[in-house]
Design a protein around this motif. Structure first.
Motif, PDB file in Angstrom:
ATOM      1  N   GLN A   1     -67.909  31.288  23.485  1.00  0.00           N
ATOM      2  CA  GLN A   1     -66.576  30.877  22.933  1.00  0.00           C
ATOM      3  C   GLN A   1     -65.773  30.254  24.333  1.00  0.00           C
ATOM      4  O   GLN A   1     -65.807  30.985  25.178  1.00  0.00           O
ATOM      5  CB  GLN A   1     -65.806  31.912  22.150  1.00  0.00           C
ATOM      6  CG  GLN A   1     -66.293  32.301  20.910  1.00  0.00           C
ATOM      7  CD  GLN A   1     -66.096  31.475  19.750  1.00  0.00           C
ATOM      8  OE1 GLN A   1     -65.235  30.665  20.036  1.00  0.00           O
ATOM      9  NE2 GLN A   1     -66.710  31.558  18.798  1.00  0.00           N
ATOM     10  N   ASP A   2     -65.281  29.307  24.124  1.00  0.00           N
ATOM     11  CA  ASP A   2     -64.413  28.597  25.251  1.00  0.00           C
ATOM     12  C   ASP A   2     -63.113  28.892  24.727  1.00  0.00           C
ATOM     13  O   ASP A   2     -62.678  28.440  23.916  1.00  0.00           O
ATOM     14  CB  ASP A   2     -64.651  27.206  25.195  1.00  0.00           C
ATOM     15  CG  ASP A   2     -63.946  26.567  26.482  1.00  0.00           C
ATOM     16  OD1 ASP A   2     -64.249  26.611  27.776  1.00  0.00           O
ATOM     17  OD2 ASP A   2     -62.851  26.203  26.226  1.00  0.00           O
ATOM     18  N   ALA A   3     -62.153  29.521  25.823  1.00  0.00           N
ATOM     19  CA  ALA A   3     -60.688  29.686  25.544  1.00  0.00           C
ATOM     20  C   ALA A   3     -59.944  28.522  24.881  1.00  0.00           C
ATOM     21  O   ALA A   3     -59.290  28.698  24.067  1.00  0.00           O
ATOM     22  CB  ALA A   3     -60.073  30.137  26.691  1.00  0.00           C
ATOM     23  N   GLN A   4     -60.404  27.253  25.398  1.00  0.00           N
ATOM     24  CA  GLN A   4     -59.702  26.018  24.985  1.00  0.00           C
ATOM     25  C   GLN A   4     -60.243  25.439  23.676  1.00  0.00           C
ATOM     26  O   GLN A   4     -59.781  24.819  22.834  1.00  0.00           O
ATOM     27  CB  GLN A   4     -59.607  25.137  25.937  1.00  0.00           C
ATOM     28  CG  GLN A   4     -58.559  25.466  26.815  1.00  0.00           C
ATOM     29  CD  GLN A   4     -58.328  24.381  27.935  1.00  0.00           C
ATOM     30  OE1 GLN A   4     -58.576  23.128  27.768  1.00  0.00           O
ATOM     31  NE2 GLN A   4     -58.008  24.665  29.293  1.00  0.00           N
ATOM     32  N   PHE A   5     -61.555  25.300  24.018  1.00  0.00           N
ATOM     33  CA  PHE A   5     -62.164  24.524  22.790  1.00  0.00           C
ATOM     34  C   PHE A   5     -62.763  25.346  21.595  1.00  0.00           C
ATOM     35  O   PHE A   5     -63.399  24.605  20.594  1.00  0.00           O
ATOM     36  CB  PHE A   5     -63.423  23.589  23.342  1.00  0.00           C
ATOM     37  CG  PHE A   5     -62.938  22.748  24.624  1.00  0.00           C
ATOM     38  CD1 PHE A   5     -62.246  21.644  24.325  1.00  0.00           C
ATOM     39  CD2 PHE A   5     -63.354  23.081  25.965  1.00  0.00           C
ATOM     40  CE1 PHE A   5     -61.683  21.050  25.374  1.00  0.00           C
ATOM     41  CE2 PHE A   5     -63.077  22.165  26.899  1.00  0.00           C
ATOM     42  CZ  PHE A   5     -62.069  20.930  26.554  1.00  0.00           C
ATOM     43  N   GLY A   6     -63.003  26.697  21.877  1.00  0.00           N
ATOM     44  CA  GLY A   6     -63.661  27.578  20.637  1.00  0.00           C
ATOM     45  C   GLY A   6     -65.319  27.323  20.770  1.00  0.00           C
ATOM     46  O   GLY A   6     -65.455  27.347  22.162  1.00  0.00           O
TER      47      GLY A   6
ATOM     48  N   ILE B   1     -69.034  20.564  21.944  1.00  0.00           N
ATOM     49  CA  ILE B   1     -68.209  21.443  21.133  1.00  0.00           C
ATOM     50  C   ILE B   1     -68.723  21.486  19.784  1.00  0.00           C
ATOM     51  O   ILE B   1     -69.000  20.239  19.250  1.00  0.00           O
ATOM     52  CB  ILE B   1     -66.748  20.735  21.326  1.00  0.00           C
ATOM     53  CG1 ILE B   1     -66.199  21.032  22.867  1.00  0.00           C
ATOM     54  CG2 ILE B   1     -65.904  21.520  20.438  1.00  0.00           C
ATOM     55  CD1 ILE B   1     -65.045  20.320  23.139  1.00  0.00           C
TER      56      ILE B   1
END
Ligand code: ADP
Ligand code: MG
Length: 232
Positions: free
Chosen positions: A125-130, A152
């Motif tokens: 999980q990326d904080a910005q991209f999910g 993504i």
């Protein structure tokens, strides 16, 4: 069924799925995994081995152990009932010494997959991209050379193709110096199925298919790890 495995794990207050649970979920999503069963005793490990057919692999099954080979928890290429029995005993002994506090479910028993080109598909999980998928070649390529690509979720067919082609090790997939060329279309499909699976199960925080053995006629994940978000 997928939801019920996830629910059970959450109800037990766990976030780490075992290898057997992870593979079951992936298999239900149509992602190719090596057939794997949980054995709760030595006798069961032996009878499952006979059912699957030799050679087999035994791995420690514990919700508390993430890296199985680090603790002597993976025994490859077992060819006979005797070898399976001994591997089971050795493994339990090693666990008592190295991780005495770990809860042991038993062992996973699986077919020994034939060698292929080792690849990895992961999700984090990326904080910005999910959710973001990662693709790479296994072993030293990912651990030392960090030769990986990211896209993504949800991925398009084109994303899947591009992320496979852009790694530096791509020539190895095409059959470098007489190696077996792997089926790229199959890998592309596998990446897309993982993307769908992740999209449909937002409770999943992390996923690792490491390694997947890729062949000219397909690919199969021999290890899988899924981590859930902490329950709300
Ligand atoms: P770990 O928890 O240490 O990552 P793995 O399940 O990935 O444990 O097993 C370690 C290694 O053993 C793998 O990287 C792979 O090379 C080999 N291996 C694991 N399962 C199989 C299998 N079913 N068939 C053939 N080789 C396997
Ligand atoms: Mg592994």
């Amino acid at each position: 069924m997928t939801k019920s495995i996830i629910k059970t794990v959450q109800q037990e207050g766990r976030t780490l799925l075992t290898e057997v649970e992870s593979k079951e979920l992936l298999s239900k999503a149509g992602i190719s995994v090596v057939e794997t069963k949980l054995a709760k005793s030595k006798e069961e490990a032996i009878s499952i081995s006979e059912q699957l057919g030799f050679p087999v692999v035994l791995k420690i099954a514990s919700p508390d152990i993430v890296h199985k080979s680090d603790v002597g928890g993976v025994k490859l290429g077992l060819k006979t009932v005797r070898q399976v029995g001994k591997a089971y005993e050795d493994m339990m002994k090693a666990m008592k010494q190295k991780s005495p506090q770990a809860k042991i479910d038993g062992v996973s028993v699986q077919k020994m997959a034939r060698p292929g080109v080792e690849i990895i598909i992961g999700m984090s999980q990326d904080a910005q991209f999910g959710p973001v998928l990662m693709f790479g070649l296994g072993g030293i390529f990912v651990e030392i050379l960090k030769d990986v690509s990211f896209r993504i979720v949800p991925l398009t067919k084109r994303d899947a193709r591009e992320m496979i082609k852009e790694i530096k090790g791509y020539p190895l997939l095409e059959g470098y110096r007489g190696g077996e060329p792997v089926n790229i279309d199959y890998l592309e499909e596998m990446v897309l199925k993982v993307s769908d699976f992740v999209e449909q199960n937002p409770e999943i925080k992390e996923l690792d298919l490491n390694p997947i053995f890729a062949y000219s006629d397909g690919a199969v994940a021999v290890d899988a790890r899924i981590v859930l978000e902490s329950a709300p």
